[in-house]
Every structure is written in C-alpha cells, then in structure tokens.
Design an enzyme around this catalytic site. Structure first.
Site, PDB file in Angstrom:
ATOM      1  N   GLY A  77       0.918  -1.273  -0.028  1.00 15.26           N
ATOM      2  CA  GLY A  77      -0.123   0.004   0.024  1.00 15.26           C
ATOM      3  C   GLY A  77       0.800   1.146  -0.145  1.00 15.26           C
ATOM      4  O   GLY A  77       1.991   1.126  -0.061  1.00 15.26           O
ATOM      5  N   SER A  78       0.191   2.311   0.113  1.00 12.09           N
ATOM      6  CA  SER A  78       1.012   3.524   0.268  1.00 12.09           C
ATOM      7  C   SER A  78       0.373   4.793   0.524  1.00 12.09           C
ATOM      8  O   SER A  78      -0.726   4.816   0.277  1.00 12.09           O
ATOM      9  CB  SER A  78       1.974   3.618  -1.100  1.00 12.09           C
ATOM     10  OG  SER A  78       2.678   2.601  -1.553  1.00 12.09           O
ATOM     11  N   ASN A  79       1.226   5.762   1.024  1.00 11.53           N
ATOM     12  CA  ASN A  79       0.683   7.254   1.061  1.00 11.53           C
ATOM     13  C   ASN A  79       1.593   7.976   0.158  1.00 11.53           C
ATOM     14  O   ASN A  79       2.661   7.859   0.007  1.00 11.53           O
ATOM     15  CB  ASN A  79       0.648   7.888   2.520  1.00 11.53           C
ATOM     16  CG  ASN A  79      -0.061   6.868   3.621  1.00 11.53           C
ATOM     17  OD1 ASN A  79      -1.214   6.232   3.452  1.00 11.53           O
ATOM     18  ND2 ASN A  79       0.529   6.769   4.736  1.00 11.53           N
ATOM     19  N   ASN A 120      -4.394   5.300  -1.472  1.00 11.77           N
ATOM     20  CA  ASN A 120      -4.713   3.765  -1.920  1.00 11.77           C
ATOM     21  C   ASN A 120      -6.380   3.583  -2.283  1.00 11.77           C
ATOM     22  O   ASN A 120      -6.973   2.483  -2.496  1.00 11.77           O
ATOM     23  CB  ASN A 120      -4.365   2.592  -1.250  1.00 11.77           C
ATOM     24  CG  ASN A 120      -2.820   2.488  -0.974  1.00 11.77           C
ATOM     25  OD1 ASN A 120      -2.334   2.357  -0.103  1.00 11.77           O
ATOM     26  ND2 ASN A 120      -2.022   2.514  -2.010  1.00 11.77           N
ATOM     27  N   ARG A 125      -7.766   5.443   6.692  1.00 14.57           N
ATOM     28  CA  ARG A 125      -6.488   5.881   6.404  1.00 14.57           C
ATOM     29  C   ARG A 125      -6.183   6.955   5.549  1.00 14.57           C
ATOM     30  O   ARG A 125      -5.743   8.211   5.795  1.00 14.57           O
ATOM     31  CB  ARG A 125      -5.411   4.724   6.022  1.00 14.57           C
ATOM     32  CG  ARG A 125      -3.962   5.568   5.576  1.00 14.57           C
ATOM     33  CD  ARG A 125      -2.956   4.361   5.486  1.00 14.57           C
ATOM     34  NE  ARG A 125      -3.483   3.232   4.638  1.00 14.57           N
ATOM     35  CZ  ARG A 125      -3.198   3.387   3.261  1.00 14.57           C
ATOM     36  NH1 ARG A 125      -2.246   4.134   2.578  1.00 14.57           N
ATOM     37  NH2 ARG A 125      -3.289   2.016   2.520  1.00 14.57           N
TER      38      ARG A 125
END
Length: 757
Positions: A211-213, A478, A507
C-alpha cells in the site's frame, strides 16, 4: 584547532574527493563508473553512460542484497522446486515461469515495437554486469550473507534475467500472482499433479502486503511557495520487495535519487533537482476473467462467435527435490488462449465439460517501466512527467503523485488499464470474483477495446484516465482517484479504474485531515511534513476512544461483556489500559495494541451517522460503544490476548518488533497514516509490512532539500552494518539528510569511493 577524529575525517574526505576527480575523465568518456557511499551506506553512482550507470547500481545492490536477487533468479528460472522442494507454492511457480521462458514471452516483448529503448537496455545490461562483477570478485563461497554462501543456486545473471524480473514485478497483480490457479487448470477428469493445494479463490495479490501514502504540495500549500512531496510506500520488510536506495548521475544526462526494487534498474520513486514523484497502489483492476464456452464433447476447444478454436497446450517439465535429496521430474501442460492462461478455482472457476475460464492481464509483456522511469527522471516539471507517462502508460498497478520546483502538484492514474467500458461491462459482464470482472468469452464484441492514444492494444489511453494539476495539494492513500483533492473531485473515469462517491478508508480520511490541518496552519514547512508522517495519530481512536471509556466508566467497578460465543469476559484490565492511552501508535503506548485488535474484530458498524458523499472526510461519524456488537469485539480482543499469553496493556514497542527492535506506527485499518502492520498478539512474528521508504522533499530554487528513511536499512544481510541502522533512526523519529550535490557528497565524513572501470 581540529580534533584528531575531525582531522582524520577531513583527510578522508579530501582523499575521496581526489579519487573522484581522478576518475572523472574516464567517467566522462563513458568507460566506467565511480561508486561513492555516504552515511548509512547510501550509494551514489557517477557514470559516463547508461551501461556504466547500470554497472554501478548493480554492483552496489549486490554488495548489499545479492541473496535477495539470487533467490528471485531461481524463481524466474523455474527451479525453486529443484533447490527448495515442492512446498510453499514452489512447484506451481516453477510451472508458470518455465512456461513463460519456453514460450519466449519476454524475448518477444524485447523485440516488439514497444520494446525497451537502447538506453533502457544498456542500463539493464549494465546492472547485470555490475551484479556479476561483485559476484566474481567475492566468490559464491565467500558471500557475506549465510542465506546464500556457497549455495549451488547462486549464478551470474544476464540482461534477459533483468527483463524477466521487470515483467515479474509488472505482472504481480496478474498471472504472476495466481500461479496456483494456473497449475490447477486441467481438463475435466485430468488431475492437476502440480497443484498441491486446491485454490479457493483469487488471492489478494496486491493488497496483501503493499500500500502507500503520497502527498504532493504546491506553492499555495507551502510556506516556501514551492513544490514539496511526501513519499511513503508501504511494502514488505522482508523478501524480494524490499526497497534499495541509490543515486544515479550521468553528467548532462541524468541525475536522480531514490529507490527501486531488487533487480529493477533505475529509480522508481525519487526526485531530481526539479521534480519529485512517488507511487501508490491503484484501485484500477488490471486483469479480467473470460468465461469460455466449450465445444460439446471436447473440453479443450472453445467457441467464439460460432467459430471453434483450440486451446493451446504447452507441456512443461519441472525438476523437483524429494525429501531425501534426490531429484525427480513432474510434467504438466499449461493451457492458454492467445490472450492468457486458463485458471481454475473449484466451485468458483470450474473447468468442466461446458466452460473454462481464462485470465487476461493488461501487464502481459509490459517492459516499458524502465523507459518511463528514465523519462520521468529527465522531466523538467510535472507536466513533462505527465507527458512521459501518457505516452508510455507503463505504470503497472500504481498511481503517481508528484510536485515540482514551480510549485505545481500533480496526480495521475496513468497506468495500464484494460479497455473495458462501463457499457461493455454491463453488456458482457457475468458478475465478478473477488472484484475481478468476469466477461463473456464466447462473444467477440466482449473482448477488450483499444483507445487511439494507447501505446499497445487493449488499453485505455491517457485521455480516458484521471489526472489533476493543482497549486495546493494532491494525494492518494490507496483509495480511488475521486478525492485526490477534495476541493476538485475527479469523476467521469471508467468504473474499472475505481469508484466515485463511495466511503473512504480510515487511513485516507486521516491523511486528508492531516493535510487540511497543515495547510490551514499557514502551510507546510519541510519539518512539518516530516512530523505529519511520524505523528502516529489514529482516526478510530480519536473518534471512538471517548465512547469506549464512557462505557467502561458506566460499567465500573467490574466491567464485563459477552464475547462472540456468549461467554462473559472480564474487561477491567482492558478498560484500565485504554484509560491511560493517548490514542497514538507511539513506541511506549499501552493500550494501542489492544485497540488495534479490537478495531479489526469489529463486525458491525460503531457509527451513528452513516457515510455521506457530501462529507466524505467527516463521515461516517458518531462512534457509539453501546451499539450492538461493539463491546463484544472488545471482549473478543481480550480473549485473543489471553489465548496468546500477551497482556492487554503490552507496550506497543514490545508487541511490534523488527530484528528485536521495537517500532512505532499502527495499522492502516485503524486509521493510521504511518502504517506498520504486525500481529501484536504474536510479537515473535515481527513487522510484516508498512512504512518502508519515506522521503520528504522540498524543491527549492537552489536545489532539493530531502530527508529520507529506509526503515529496515539498506541491507537484508543481518551481519551488515546497514541492516538496522536506519531502523534505529526510525525508532527515534530521526531522518537521514540526503546528500545530492557533488559538494554534499564529497563533504560526507563517511564517504568511501570505488572506481569501477
């Protein structure tokens, strides 16, 4: 007067700088590379050509992590079962990779009109040469990591191996992720000898560990009135998807710093002096399933528009190591159509006398990623970066967020997306399996279409994919592209790309809240952007902790509640732990681990106000602990800790560890921005994935100011000094000040220099 240590450092820097100056003529002539390393083992490659740059990058990677890539080469050769036995999916993976190799998929892609450029090929060939140079100099028997010292499966690699690795990563969400389903696909009545465990569904091949920000800030959102970027990919902390940091300079041609994955030449996430970018896993679906109508009496033939076609049958032989060390072979065919392999899941995707199912991946043959990274690294601003992506459409399963020195921020989901329109999915759709559309394969008009601006057939072109330029902010955590900027929602893109007007993850909501707070407070500075990343705030705790505490107070002095099985559970210790917790995932937090397990066990909504698309950041809201099932989940969590022998008030740093080091951060499913995923009821299992490479960059007119953290260090080798050195920095919320210019590199007191002619 200089102290003795300082004097030695000055002499070392002067000597290293002199070595660099001596090597520069050779570098300028394209005949070699200079490999410098600064603090924390970060390599800086100075090269005179793309091939030489690849040599330096490949050599540096091999010094740090040769075993990681060597194991992946075994996978790509289809020899895992030979060396490691048939278990753990090895036999199934070998069947798939041997099939890819013997049918020449990668060779055909290299020779196609959309194959890699000369520069990309030189970079890949150089990477293999650099890896091989280190291996030859060191010798297999003297490799520093015990995982592969003296191993018979370690071998020199070739450019072809690198391109096979490029395709493996690109198709991670396609056939590469479902090798067990391919192995299980055999005609009715024929046993699947290479499938040891019958698959039960399509695995979460991308969501399970990635995943990622990403936050891109423009001039209107920064105090310095320039562009800033926060990159925060969440990748596994072990194995072949660990990032490796590198800085590559070809004077007058390329100057880029960032990270890549093992075996991938170039920089996938990083920055230049003018542009910075990062990627986040996209919601776009990159594969489809096609139900084939079989010919009566012959399950190896299928019908399209009334015309009969034969399935392709490719026998594949795999060598298998037995428990006693002897070798035997297993032979089984892989079945396919021109669009991809047949897959099978008993009950869900059966191959019977009437039907079979074929998987088509938009990333089949996608080797364009290396050229895209080169082009992005040469872009002068985010509009040029967008043009590179639009032309190549090489991003395999990720969005892009970027910012530039002009103060412009960019978001784009310019990636490979199957050309399946909303109308086509409605006309041809037969449902879906785990989110993957199932289309009618008996009709030619149900095949993928193609846009005129697509680089290869079967894809949506850039004109049909969402992009956004802003002077304030863009971001992605995401979720779909809809709220890349809540003030300018993106709509109108195909449904296969993602949803519009749907509830965002906890998130995403936490991230959008943090961004809005930072902008409202006179805009971001670089230290403020860093602090936002590591503040460990938790959305569900901020919204729900007061209500749970209120329930505890009302149930005092002996709070208890039934678990899911109806048995009463004493919640006294749990209530005490939550009463003393500040709601953040910090190292010394007691109550944070309990809250995580509680939230992940919630099976009913705790919110009194449902999701409202007009208030997507603020809803749902109104956490009510008295709603049915909420305190039941808390009781279930307490039972889970008791069964594991872990106290409910365990210190987070004792429940969440990497190589024996406690780390802060929390689960994205709780609503944490700084993601660390670990089973806190089983501390010995360690961190699974989460914040891996963190980069905060401010693109000033005088050059980039960058702070980085590679949370698990440069090297997977436990004996390396750079195995956990950055983990200790992360624990203390300290950052590495990146050295980008030649002056910054030369002044590093830890500088080492090696000339690779």
């Amino acid at each position: 007067m200089l102290g003795r240590r300082t004097a030695r450092s000055v002499v070392a820097v002067a000597t290293a700088s002199a070595l660099v100056m001596t090597a520069l003529p050779a570098v300028a002539g394209g005949s070699g590379a200079v490999l410098r390393r600064t603090g924390f083992g970060v390599p800086h490659v100075l090269a005179g050509s793309y091939h030489a740059a690849g040599v330096g990058a490949g050599y540096a990677f091999a010094e740090d992590n040769l075993c990681l890539l060597a194991q992946e080469i075994v996978t790509l050769d289809g020899e895992r079962a030979r060396w490691f036995g048939p278990g753990d999916g090895n036999l199934e993976a070998d069947l798939y990779h041997r099939w890819i190799n013997q049918t020449g998929v990668v060779e055909a892609a290299l020779a196609s009109r959309t194959g890699p450029s000369r520069n990309a090929r030189d970079l890949a060939r150089g990477y293999a040469d650099g890896y091989n140079r280190y291996l030859a100099e060191t010798g297999v028997d003297a490799l520093p990591e015990s995982a592969c010292t003296g191993a018979g499966w370690v071998r020199p690699i070739t450019e072809l191996d690198i391109w096979r690795r490029v395709l493996q990563i690109a198709d991670m969400g396609g056939a590469e992720g479902v090798t067990d389903l391919i192995a299980a696909a055999q005609p009715p009545g024929t046993p699947a000898v290479a499938s040891r465990t019958a698959p039960t569904g399509l695995p979460d091949v991308l969501g399970g560990g990635i995943g990622s920000n990403a936050v891109g800030l423009g001039a209107d959102a920064t105090t310095g009135r320039t562009g800033m970027l926060l990159a925060n990919p969440h990748f596994p902390w072990q194995g072949s998807r660990r990032f490796h940091q590198v800085h590559i300079t070809i004077p007058g041609e390329l100057n880029v710093s960032g990270v890549s994955l093992p075996g991938l030449p170039g920089v996938a996430i990083g920055h230049t002096d003018r542009v910075a970018w990062t990627h986040t896993v996209s919601t776009a679906v990159t594969v489809t399933l096609h139900r084939l109508a079989l010919t009566p009496g012959d399950p190896t033939r299928y019908v399209v528009d009334g015309q009969t076609r034969a399935l392709r049958r490719d026998p594949v032989t795999v060598t298998v190591r037995q428990d006693d060390g002897t070798l035997t072979t297993v032979t089984q065919p892989v079945w396919s159509t021109p669009d991809g392999p047949i897959v099978a899941v008993p009950g869900a995707l059966p191959w019977d006398t009437a039907q079979a199912f074929q998987l088509r991946s938009a990333n089949a043959g996608n080797l364009r990623t290396v050229d895209q990274w080169i082009g992005m690294a040469k872009a002068r601003d985010v509009r040029q970066l967008r043009d590179v992506q639009a032309r190549l459409l090489a991003s395999p399963w990720v969005n892009t967020t970027a910012a530039d020195v002009t103060g412009t921020a960019f978001y784009g989901d310019l990636q490979v997306v199957p050309h399946v329109t909303n109308a086509q999915e409605e006309r041809c759709g037969l449902g879906d399996l785990d989110g993957i559309p199932v289309l009618d394969g008996s009709r030619g008009d149900c095949a993928w279409g193609t846009d005129a601006d697509a680089p290869v057939p079967g894809l949506f072109g850039a004109g049909n994919l969402p992009t956004l330029f802003r002077r304030d902010v863009v971001s992605n955590m995401n979720d779909s592209p809809w709220l890349a900027n809540p003030a300018a929602p993106l709509t109108g893109y195909p449904a296969i790309v993602g949803s519009v007007g749907t509830e965002r993850s906890y998130r995403t909501r936490m991230g959008l809240q943090l961004i809005a707070e930072g902008i409202a407070d006179s805009g971001f500075t670089l230290p403020e952007l860093q602090a936002m990343q590591l503040n460990n705030r938790n959305l569900t705790a901020e919204r729900g902790l007061p209500s749970v505490r209120s329930w505890c107070d009302s149930a005092a002095p002996a709070p208890s509640a039934p678990a899911s099985d109806g048995r009463a559970v004493d919640l006294t210790a749990a209530c005490a732990a939550l009463a003393g917790w500040n709601g953040r995932g910090d190292l010394d937090a007691r109550g944070a681990a309990l809250w995580r397990v509680f939230v992940l066990r919630l099976r009913t909504s705790p919110w009194t106000v449902p999701f409202d698309p007009a208030d997507p950041v603020g809803t749902p809201r109104g956490f009510d602990a008295t709603r049915p099932g909420v305190i039941t989940a808390l009781a279930d969590a307490v039972r889970a800790f008791a069964a594991a022998g872990v106290p409910v008030d365990v210190r987070l740093g004792d429940a969440q560890r990497y190589e024996g080091i406690g780390v802060h951060g929390c689960d994205g499913r709780e609503g944490c921005f700084n993601v660390i995923t670990a089973d806190v009821t089983r501390p010995a299992t360690g961190v699974q994935h989460g914040s891996s490479f963190i980069m905060a960059t401010e693109l000033t007119r005088s050059g980039p100011r960058t702070r980085t953290l590679l949370t698990y260090g440069q090297s997977a080798n436990p004996t390396s000094p750079h195995h956990t050195d950055q983990t200790l920095l992360y624990v203390d919320k300290e950052w590495v000040t990146e050295r980008f210019t030649e002056r910054e590199i030369a002044s590093d007191p830890h500088l080492t220099v090696r000339h690779l002619p």
